[in-house]
Design a protein around this motif. Structure first.
Motif, PDB file in Angstrom:
ATOM      1  N   GLU A  54      17.640 -38.787   9.502  1.00 37.69           N
ATOM      2  CA  GLU A  54      18.434 -39.822   9.086  1.00 37.69           C
ATOM      3  C   GLU A  54      18.826 -39.679   7.581  1.00 37.69           C
ATOM      4  OE1 GLU A  54      15.863 -40.045  11.043  1.00 37.69           O
ATOM      5  OE2 GLU A  54      16.852 -40.506  12.702  1.00 37.69           O
ATOM      6  N   TYR A  55      17.675 -39.047   6.721  1.00 41.38           N
ATOM      7  CA  TYR A  55      18.157 -38.906   5.356  1.00 41.38           C
ATOM      8  C   TYR A  55      19.224 -38.075   5.173  1.00 41.38           C
ATOM      9  CZ  TYR A  55      17.584 -36.485   0.768  1.00 41.38           C
ATOM     10  OH  TYR A  55      17.731 -36.010  -0.325  1.00 41.38           O
ATOM     11  N   PHE A  56      19.306 -36.800   6.025  1.00 39.50           N
ATOM     12  CA  PHE A  56      20.487 -35.945   5.597  1.00 39.50           C
ATOM     13  C   PHE A  56      21.770 -36.643   6.144  1.00 39.50           C
ATOM     14  CE2 PHE A  56      16.815 -32.972   6.088  1.00 39.50           C
ATOM     15  CZ  PHE A  56      16.953 -32.398   4.987  1.00 39.50           C
ATOM     16  N   LEU A  57      21.848 -37.412   7.314  1.00 39.88           N
ATOM     17  CA  LEU A  57      22.938 -37.865   7.783  1.00 39.88           C
ATOM     18  C   LEU A  57      23.675 -39.044   6.818  1.00 39.88           C
ATOM     19  CD1 LEU A  57      25.005 -38.680  10.019  1.00 39.88           C
ATOM     20  CD2 LEU A  57      23.451 -40.267  10.995  1.00 39.88           C
ATOM     21  N   ASP A  58      22.673 -39.722   6.057  1.00 39.39           N
ATOM     22  CA  ASP A  58      22.993 -40.772   5.290  1.00 39.39           C
ATOM     23  C   ASP A  58      23.564 -40.103   3.883  1.00 39.39           C
ATOM     24  OD1 ASP A  58      22.813 -43.320   3.961  1.00 39.39           O
ATOM     25  OD2 ASP A  58      21.671 -42.566   2.532  1.00 39.39           O
ATOM     26  N   LYS A  59      23.135 -39.164   3.610  1.00 44.31           N
ATOM     27  CA  LYS A  59      23.712 -38.141   2.512  1.00 44.31           C
ATOM     28  C   LYS A  59      25.483 -38.037   2.869  1.00 44.31           C
ATOM     29  CE  LYS A  59      20.224 -38.774  -0.482  1.00 44.31           C
ATOM     30  NZ  LYS A  59      20.637 -39.352  -1.574  1.00 44.31           N
ATOM     31  N   ALA A  60      25.414 -37.260   4.062  1.00 44.29           N
ATOM     32  CA  ALA A  60      26.625 -36.783   4.418  1.00 44.29           C
ATOM     33  C   ALA A  60      27.731 -38.055   4.581  1.00 44.29           C
ATOM     34  CB  ALA A  60      26.593 -36.207   5.878  1.00 44.29           C
ATOM     35  N   LYS A  61      27.212 -39.100   5.165  1.00 44.79           N
ATOM     36  CA  LYS A  61      28.153 -40.308   5.094  1.00 44.79           C
ATOM     37  C   LYS A  61      28.550 -40.734   3.747  1.00 44.79           C
ATOM     38  CE  LYS A  61      26.574 -42.574   9.451  1.00 44.79           C
ATOM     39  NZ  LYS A  61      25.728 -43.646   9.948  1.00 44.79           N
ATOM     40  N   GLN A  62      27.623 -40.745   2.883  1.00 45.30           N
ATOM     41  CA  GLN A  62      28.140 -41.234   1.344  1.00 45.30           C
ATOM     42  C   GLN A  62      28.951 -40.121   0.885  1.00 45.30           C
ATOM     43  OE1 GLN A  62      24.938 -42.479  -1.309  1.00 45.30           O
ATOM     44  NE2 GLN A  62      23.457 -42.318   0.400  1.00 45.30           N
ATOM     45  N   MET A  63      28.858 -39.022   1.228  1.00 44.07           N
ATOM     46  CA  MET A  63      29.859 -37.969   0.600  1.00 44.07           C
ATOM     47  C   MET A  63      31.238 -38.264   1.165  1.00 44.07           C
ATOM     48  SD  MET A  63      27.500 -34.649   0.224  1.00 44.07           S
ATOM     49  CE  MET A  63      26.091 -34.747  -1.261  1.00 44.07           C
ATOM     50  N   ALA A  64      31.067 -38.199   2.421  1.00 42.22           N
ATOM     51  CA  ALA A  64      32.574 -38.419   3.244  1.00 42.22           C
ATOM     52  C   ALA A  64      33.285 -39.550   2.797  1.00 42.22           C
ATOM     53  CB  ALA A  64      32.219 -38.802   4.792  1.00 42.22           C
ATOM     54  N   GLU A  65      32.658 -40.799   2.550  1.00 45.53           N
ATOM     55  CA  GLU A  65      33.115 -41.946   1.864  1.00 45.53           C
ATOM     56  C   GLU A  65      33.766 -41.678   0.597  1.00 45.53           C
ATOM     57  OE1 GLU A  65      30.141 -44.849   2.008  1.00 45.53           O
ATOM     58  OE2 GLU A  65      30.131 -45.060   4.099  1.00 45.53           O
ATOM     59  N   LEU A  66      33.302 -40.665  -0.185  1.00 48.08           N
ATOM     60  CA  LEU A  66      33.731 -40.422  -1.444  1.00 48.08           C
ATOM     61  C   LEU A  66      35.052 -39.396  -1.382  1.00 48.08           C
ATOM     62  CD1 LEU A  66      30.554 -39.703  -3.577  1.00 48.08           C
ATOM     63  CD2 LEU A  66      31.910 -41.553  -3.839  1.00 48.08           C
ATOM     64  N   GLY A  67      35.355 -39.132  -0.159  1.00 48.75           N
ATOM     65  CA  GLY A  67      36.615 -38.231  -0.033  1.00 48.75           C
ATOM     66  C   GLY A  67      36.439 -36.843   0.216  1.00 48.75           C
ATOM     67  N   ALA A  68      34.939 -36.366   0.718  1.00 49.60           N
ATOM     68  CA  ALA A  68      34.898 -35.139   1.036  1.00 49.60           C
ATOM     69  C   ALA A  68      35.807 -34.542   2.350  1.00 49.60           C
ATOM     70  CB  ALA A  68      33.463 -34.874   1.499  1.00 49.60           C
ATOM     71  N   ASP A  69      36.210 -33.672   2.213  1.00 49.98           N
ATOM     72  CA  ASP A  69      36.977 -33.052   3.288  1.00 49.98           C
ATOM     73  C   ASP A  69      36.470 -32.143   4.349  1.00 49.98           C
ATOM     74  OD1 ASP A  69      39.715 -33.559   1.912  1.00 49.98           O
ATOM     75  OD2 ASP A  69      39.077 -32.533   0.457  1.00 49.98           O
ATOM     76  N   MET A  70      35.081 -31.920   3.879  1.00 49.32           N
ATOM     77  CA  MET A  70      34.436 -31.170   4.963  1.00 49.32           C
ATOM     78  C   MET A  70      32.815 -31.317   4.546  1.00 49.32           C
ATOM     79  SD  MET A  70      34.718 -26.965   4.456  1.00 49.32           S
ATOM     80  CE  MET A  70      36.621 -27.119   4.556  1.00 49.32           C
ATOM     81  N   ILE A  71      31.839 -31.206   5.427  1.00 55.57           N
ATOM     82  CA  ILE A  71      30.211 -31.259   5.062  1.00 55.57           C
ATOM     83  C   ILE A  71      29.819 -30.094   5.534  1.00 55.57           C
ATOM     84  CG2 ILE A  71      28.382 -32.384   5.519  1.00 55.57           C
ATOM     85  CD1 ILE A  71      29.997 -34.087   3.945  1.00 55.57           C
ATOM     86  N   THR A  72      28.847 -29.501   4.412  1.00 55.68           N
ATOM     87  CA  THR A  72      28.102 -28.383   4.773  1.00 55.68           C
ATOM     88  C   THR A  72      26.816 -28.564   4.846  1.00 55.68           C
ATOM     89  OG1 THR A  72      29.585 -26.886   3.875  1.00 55.68           O
ATOM     90  CG2 THR A  72      27.444 -26.088   3.948  1.00 55.68           C
ATOM     91  N   ILE A  73      26.158 -28.311   5.855  1.00 52.57           N
ATOM     92  CA  ILE A  73      24.436 -28.198   5.828  1.00 52.57           C
ATOM     93  C   ILE A  73      24.283 -26.819   5.125  1.00 52.57           C
ATOM     94  CG2 ILE A  73      22.473 -28.183   7.263  1.00 52.57           C
ATOM     95  CD1 ILE A  73      24.130 -29.390   9.329  1.00 52.57           C
ATOM     96  N   LYS A  74      23.688 -27.106   3.697  1.00 54.26           N
ATOM     97  CA  LYS A  74      23.241 -25.861   3.119  1.00 54.26           C
ATOM     98  C   LYS A  74      21.863 -25.767   3.125  1.00 54.26           C
ATOM     99  CE  LYS A  74      23.693 -24.636  -1.793  1.00 54.26           C
ATOM    100  NZ  LYS A  74      23.932 -23.057  -1.356  1.00 54.26           N
ATOM    101  N   ASP A  75      21.602 -24.543   4.019  1.00 54.70           N
ATOM    102  CA  ASP A  75      20.088 -24.206   3.997  1.00 54.70           C
ATOM    103  C   ASP A  75      20.056 -22.861   3.027  1.00 54.70           C
ATOM    104  OD1 ASP A  75      17.667 -23.743   4.923  1.00 54.70           O
ATOM    105  OD2 ASP A  75      18.166 -22.571   6.588  1.00 54.70           O
ATOM    106  N   MET A  76      19.919 -23.062   1.843  1.00 52.96           N
ATOM    107  CA  MET A  76      19.581 -22.016   0.946  1.00 52.96           C
ATOM    108  C   MET A  76      18.733 -21.123   0.985  1.00 52.96           C
ATOM    109  SD  MET A  76      19.534 -25.372  -0.360  1.00 52.96           S
ATOM    110  CE  MET A  76      17.857 -26.140  -0.237  1.00 52.96           C
ATOM    111  N   SER A  77      17.438 -21.720   1.612  1.00 61.05           N
ATOM    112  CA  SER A  77      16.374 -20.844   1.904  1.00 61.05           C
ATOM    113  C   SER A  77      15.845 -20.242   3.043  1.00 61.05           C
ATOM    114  CB  SER A  77      15.049 -21.878   1.448  1.00 61.05           C
ATOM    115  OG  SER A  77      15.305 -22.640   0.234  1.00 61.05           O
TER     116      SER A  77
END
Length: 730
Positions: free
Chosen positions: A166-189
């Motif tokens: 739910e934490y990650f979904l909430d962040k993705a939703k907020q970014m989409a609302e700001l105008g993000a054209d795509m969302i990346t799940i960035k697993d840098m580790s």
């Protein structure tokens, strides 16, 4: 499950950064570009991350030229993409909207198509401006949610889970609302297991109406299996490397993903014949990079071209099993089969330490390097144990650049404090102070006001005030014919984002250009710098190796005890160097941008008591046998000095003796003076103190000092240092 899958190739940015320290030259990249134009990747990540810094710092190349050259070669076949840190862009400080706008415009004009935007704290406020300006100038905003996990606590207490689906979904939703054209799940580790990414992909696809990309690494062994799980779950784009840069610390190899997708009937839209030609160049480039970076070649995976090579029946069956297991959500079976495939081809085995510690591999290697510099490798296990508590105290930031380095370095500092008998957090980097203060943004967990007061001196969260941002100075370079350090907007942006590195790079470029102009007329050459004068006063020295970022004083300034005089960068952390002496700055022996070794003299201070000291020690300090110590302009090194524990004088070329050498004082002496608390006497490697004579020390050192003075008729100047963190304290 989608019938098409887009591929973002990471080879020329994240691929080379993850495996070869970002040392790929423009000439090496140029060898691959004709084939990239034919490969038809959806996108190519070629810029951002560590590339702009590294091409200037190590390769003496222009970052803008790299982006423009690739765009000219590839054209509009593939989107060129870059990675940026939200409001911090490619640097480590928050920038004003004016700088973000100028940077975004120039990046798009130079050929950038997609900007991947992330924030180390997953603070959505920090990505707003970059989204706005990238879209305004015609680019695509790819907003990344940084995947991380809750710490493995060892304090026996119950802790509420923070990083839930739910934490990650909430962040993705907020970014989409700001105008993000795509969302990346960035697993840098590379820490996300197959079951977790499958759940997140399905959740995102259900609630967000924009494409979803998946980015991961193979370090702990999950990479290939997790990509397979993401594909079956319906991901739109995956990030891969070409064969010779795939696996290990990098992303999975494209060729393995191609085999999976061919069996599933999924079209990648990539010309694999062109990819084979890219690999033909990359194999040789890999060997070149390994020799230049590591000094030796590493084992290569088996060559593999899925268009021409036939897989052994048992390996082909493993691909089928992976698909079967992923569709049946048999995660353990999927992981085992995927790791068997990688093992067959000879990719590096999973890093169990990173898997168990659940920290990025780069964070771990930075901690090891920091402890080696401090000659304290023995406390690594304790530093690792302290990571959860340090991270929780700092608001539980995700472990991604730069917060992973900040937390790791502070865990080392705390372990050093503990070992020396000091309270933890006695030593702290300016970045850790900024993180706790609130200058990096909102942390996932609120920070205890009392802890913030202890670290920063304030109880309320205090965001970075960009209205007080001051642009970097842009001086005229007298030794380059009087031209400005930065002569256009792109150079000015480099100077803002990378003050130290860009200053060194641009200065070198301008001086080289000027040198060509005056080659035939030596009279036009810039005057040589005046040589350093013999040192007769007190000195401020570098407590550990690093690079001089800023000099806070100038010759003639009056300074007080404890005043900050130099800022030294070490292990990507800024260390405040303060003076233990009051007096007047007599000379500065380093320049901004210089690399210095531990114990290098930075500044000489003429103290008020110099004249009385001459009578006390039986000779005029200005005429003493101490020889001048000059800075090596290239490396900032002090030449000819004594090493740790060298108590005896050395003969110089002119026959004089140098009686001013390094020596160790016991901890008891330091603590008796009330500097560092209480503890047993120790002359270990964790601290050295330079002092005049051995007065006030324990009897063993008093006797040694008296004997030394009797024999040589002089005493060492005070030079104090706190080696534990590199912060000089009065």
């Amino acid at each position: 499950m989608a019938k098409t899958l887009k591929i973002r190739d990471l080879t020329l940015r994240d691929g080379q950064q993850s495996s070869f320290a970002t040392r790929m030259t423009q000439q090496q990249i140029d060898r691959c570009l004709p084939y990239y134009k034919d490969a038809n990747f959806y996108a190519m990540e070629v810029w951002g991350g560590a590339v702009p810094d590294s091409v200037m710092r190590y390769l003496n190349e222009n970052p803008w030229t790299r982006l423009e050259t690739i765009k000219k070669a590839v054209g509009d076949v593939s989107y060129l993409t870059a990675l940026s840190r939200g409001r911090n862009l490619f640097g480590y400080s928050p920038y004003t909207d004016e700088i973000i706008a100028g940077f975004s415009r120039n990046a798009i004009e130079s050929g950038l198509g997609i900007m991947r935007i992330f924030d180390a704290l997953n603070d959505v406020d920090n990505v707003k401006s970059t989204i706005k300006y990238i879209k305004q100038y015609g680019g695509i905003a790819d907003c990344a949610v940084c995947y991380t996990v809750d710490p493995k606590y060892t304090d026996g207490k119950e802790h509420e889970m923070v990083f839930t689906d739910e934490y990650f979904l909430d962040k993705a939703k907020q970014m989409a609302e700001l105008g993000a054209d795509m969302i990346t799940i960035k697993d840098m580790s590379g820490l996300i297991p197959p079951q977790r990414v499958s759940a997140l992909i399905k959740l995102f696809k259900q609630h967000i109406g924009i494409p979803v990309d998946f980015h991961t690494h193979c370090t702990p062994g999950y990479g290939l299996a997790s990509v397979m799980a993401a594909i079956v779950a319906g991901v739109d784009i995956v990030d891969t490397n070409c064969w010779w840069f795939g696996g290990g610390t990098g992303a999975p190899a494209l060729e393995l993903v191609y085999v999976f997708c061919k069996k599933l009937g999924i079209d990648l839209g990539v010309d694999m014949e062109a990819v084979a030609k890219i690999n033909g160049e990359l194999k040789g480039i890999r060997k070149e990079l390994e020799m230049s970076v590591f000094g030796a070649e590493k084992p290569l995976p088996k060559p593999f071209n899925p268009l021409t090579d036939t897989l052994p029946a048992e390996i082909d069956a493993l691909f089928d099993k992976c698909i079967e297991y992923a569709q049946a959500e048999n995660w353990e079976g999927l992981l085992d089969a995927a790791q068997q495939i990688e093992a067959y081809f000879g990719f590096p085995a999973p890093n169990k330490l990173v898997q168990q510690a659940e920290i990025p591999g780069g964070m771990y290697s930075n901690m090891v390097a920091q402890l080696k510099q401090l000659q304290a490798e023995d406390i690594l296990p304790r530093a690792m144990e302290l990571i959860p508590s340090v991270r929780l105290s700092a608001g539980l930031p995700p472990l991604v650049t730069p917060t992973s380095q900040i937390v790791g370095a502070q865990a080392v500092n705390c372990a050093m404090d503990e070992k020396a008998g000091r309270p933890m957090y006695t030593n702290k980097s300016s970045q850790f102070v900024g993180l706790v203060k609130g200058e990096y943004g909102h942390t996932p967990v609120k920070i205890d006001p009392e802890f913030r007061f202890k670290i920063c001196g304030v109880r309320e969260e205090t965001p970075y005030d960009t209205s007080k941002y001051q642009k970097q100075p842009n001086p005229a370079l007298e030794d380059a014919g009087g031209v400005r350090l930065a002569e256009n907007e792109k150079e000015e942006l480099l100077l803002e984002l990378f003050p130290l590195v860009a200053k060194t790079y641009l200065s070198g470029v301008k001086k080289a250009a000027y040198a060509q102009k005056v080659a035939a007329d030596p009279a036009l050459a810039a005057d040589k710098k005046q040589a350093a004068q013999p040192i007769t006063g007190d000195t401020v020295v570098a407590p550990l190796p690093g690079r001089v970022i800023e000099i806070k004083v100038k010759v003639g300034d009056k300074i007080a005890v404890g005043q900050e005089v130099v800022v030294l960068e070490a292990m990507k952390m800024e260390n405040s160097i303060t003076s233990d002496f009051a007096g007047v700055v007599k000379q500065i022996l380093v320049s901004e941008g210089d690399a210095v070794q531990a114990d290098s003299i930075l500044i000489e201070v003429e103290s008020a008591k110099s004249s009385s000291a001459a009578g006390r020690y039986g000779q005029d300090r200005r005429s003493s046998a101490a020889r001048p110590r000059h800075r090596d302009q290239g490396q900032g090194r002090r030449q000819g000095g004594h090493g740790p524990g060298d108590h005896h004088p050395r003969s110089h070329e002119n026959g004089e003796l140098d009686y001013i050498g390094l020596r160790r004082l016991c901890q008891a002496d330091i603590r008796r003076r009330g500097r560092f608390g209480t503890g047993r006497c120790r002359t270990g490697r964790d601290r050295r103190l330079y002092g005049r004579g051995y007065g006030g020390c324990c009897r063993r050192h008093q006797a040694r000092g008296a004997d030394r003075q009797d024999r040589h008729g002089t005493a060492a100047r005070p030079r104090h240092r706190d080696q534990g963190q590199g912060r000089r304290r009065g």
